[in-house]
Design a protein around this motif. Structure first.
Motif, PDB file in Angstrom:
ATOM      1  N   UNK A  33       4.921   4.155   2.548  1.00 53.54           N
ATOM      2  CA  UNK A  33       4.819   2.789   2.027  1.00 53.54           C
ATOM      3  C   UNK A  33       4.443   1.875   3.179  1.00 53.54           C
ATOM      4  N   UNK A  34       3.449   1.018   2.949  1.00 55.36           N
ATOM      5  CA  UNK A  34       3.117  -0.045   3.901  1.00 55.36           C
ATOM      6  C   UNK A  34       3.258  -1.390   3.204  1.00 55.36           C
ATOM      7  N   UNK A  51      -1.424   3.439  -4.362  1.00 58.80           N
ATOM      8  CA  UNK A  51      -1.481   2.125  -5.007  1.00 58.80           C
ATOM      9  C   UNK A  51      -1.622   1.044  -3.947  1.00 58.80           C
ATOM     10  N   UNK A  52      -2.382   0.004  -4.268  1.00 62.20           N
ATOM     11  CA  UNK A  52      -2.455  -1.147  -3.363  1.00 62.20           C
ATOM     12  C   UNK A  52      -2.418  -2.438  -4.170  1.00 62.20           C
ATOM     13  N   UNK A  79       0.860  -1.187   0.000  1.00 58.81           N
ATOM     14  CA  UNK A  79       0.000   0.000   0.000  1.00 58.81           C
ATOM     15  C   UNK A  79       0.894   1.234   0.000  1.00 58.81           C
ATOM     16  N   UNK A  80       0.639   2.155  -0.926  1.00 59.57           N
ATOM     17  CA  UNK A  80       1.350   3.430  -0.892  1.00 59.57           C
ATOM     18  C   UNK A  80       0.333   4.562  -0.749  1.00 59.57           C
ATOM     19  N   UNK A  81       0.736   5.604  -0.018  1.00 58.50           N
ATOM     20  CA  UNK A  81      -0.105   6.783   0.186  1.00 58.50           C
ATOM     21  C   UNK A  81       0.673   8.021  -0.247  1.00 58.50           C
ATOM     22  N   UNK A 115       4.850  -0.296   8.473  1.00 54.48           N
ATOM     23  CA  UNK A 115       5.450   0.907   7.890  1.00 54.48           C
ATOM     24  C   UNK A 115       6.594   1.395   8.782  1.00 54.48           C
ATOM     25  N   UNK A 116       7.258   2.466   8.317  1.00 58.25           N
ATOM     26  CA  UNK A 116       8.323   3.067   9.123  1.00 58.25           C
ATOM     27  C   UNK A 116       9.450   2.111   9.441  1.00 58.25           C
TER      28      UNK A 116
END
Length: 305
Positions: free
Chosen positions: A61-62, A25-26, A6-8, A67-68
């Protein structure tokens, strides 16, 4: 359905050039998703961002919901093949994989035999890498991706430079991994016709922006057969179509060509309709869009508006 990637609002700038622009995007578990775009569209940069090879300018980005600081651990569940792996030319497949097994801390000793069997190189394990064909080299690259038993593969141009037989072998391998091992696949390639045989989702990217995102069914619907007619009077032809078929779907193209998207089964009737009303039909044909034509036509059109 579980979300793998998953991107935000993800973005990446190199100097003054923004290569990825606020990208959302996922990727869901079980998908084979094709990333399609011209050179410089941002495909490889997106893959490198996911792999941690380059850092984002902004956004998030997940991976598997992490994340992180937790991203590095999550990346271990993904096999990345973004650039050709640096295999040792005088090593066999086994020796090369043993080196990477130690480097990556893969404990399962039997895993090398398992991945060589999966990619069809079990009988070639004693052959040195420099003696491999291009297709064998690509399969060893995929074996390396599989070494840590990933849930997802991210593959940048894995069929580039292969002959027809090599391309078919890689396609069959990836379909097998997806169907039998439930491995999710995110793949790019310039060979769009091959992606059409492999993927069940198609994401089109241009200038770092996703411009279309279609399932296989949606793409088939958009790229289905159409009637192309070159006529001497476009205005009169359009009126005849609209008067005869209330739900007619058509476009007027350059050079007095009409493209009719539905009522393909009535092609003969439409031709007769025009002729009976004094329209000169210079050319008449039925054709289906390929994936290339959809990309170069609809997507280019949309992004240039």
């Amino acid at each position: 359905m579980d979300t793998i990637i998953q991107t935000y609002r993800l973005s990446k700038k190199f100097k003054n050039a923004e290569v990825i622009k606020s990208l959302n995007f996922s990727l869901k578990k079980g998908e084979i998703c094709a990333l399609i775009g011209k050179n410089g569209a941002g495909k490889s940069t997106l893959f490198k961002l996911l792999a941690g090879q380059v850092l984002p300018t902004s956004g998030e980005i997940q991976l598997f919901g992490k994340s992180g600081k937790n991203l590095d651990a999550a990346r271990k569940k993904i096999g990345f093949m973004i650039e050709a792996p640096a295999f040792f030319p005088d090593f066999t497949a086994r020796q090369n994989l043993e080196y990477f097994q130690i480097q990556r801390g893969v404990i399962n000793k039997r895993r090398i035999d398992e991945v060589l069997e999966i990619v069809g190189l079990a009988k070639e394990r004693k052959k040195r890498f420099k003696e491999y064909s291009m297709g064998m080299k690509q399969r060893l690259g995929i074996a390396l991706c599989l070494l840590s038993s990933p849930d997802c593969l991210v593959l940048d141009e894995p069929i580039n430079g292969l002959d027809a037989e090599g391309i078919m072998e890689i396609r069959q391998l990836l379909l097998k991994l997806n169907q039998e091992k439930q491995i999710t696949i995110f793949i790019s390639s310039h060979i769009l016709a091959e992606l059409a045989l492999l993927a069940n989702r198609f994401v089109f990217i241009k200038n770092g922006i996703i411009v279309d995102d279609l399932t296989k069914e949606q793409l088939n619907e958009k790229s289905k057969k159409q009637i192309l007619m070159s006529v001497d009077d476009v205005a009169k032809s359009s009126q005849l179509l609209e008067r005869t078929y209330a739900d007619i779907q058509y476009k007027v193209l350059p050079n007095q060509v009409i493209a009719i998207q539905n009522h393909v089964e009535h092609a003969g009737d439409i031709n007769r309709l025009f002729v009976d009303h004094g329209v000169l039909v210079k050319e008449f044909r039925i054709e289906a869009h390929s994936l290339e034509e959809y990309f170069l036509g609809a997507v280019e059109e949309r992004t240039n508006d």
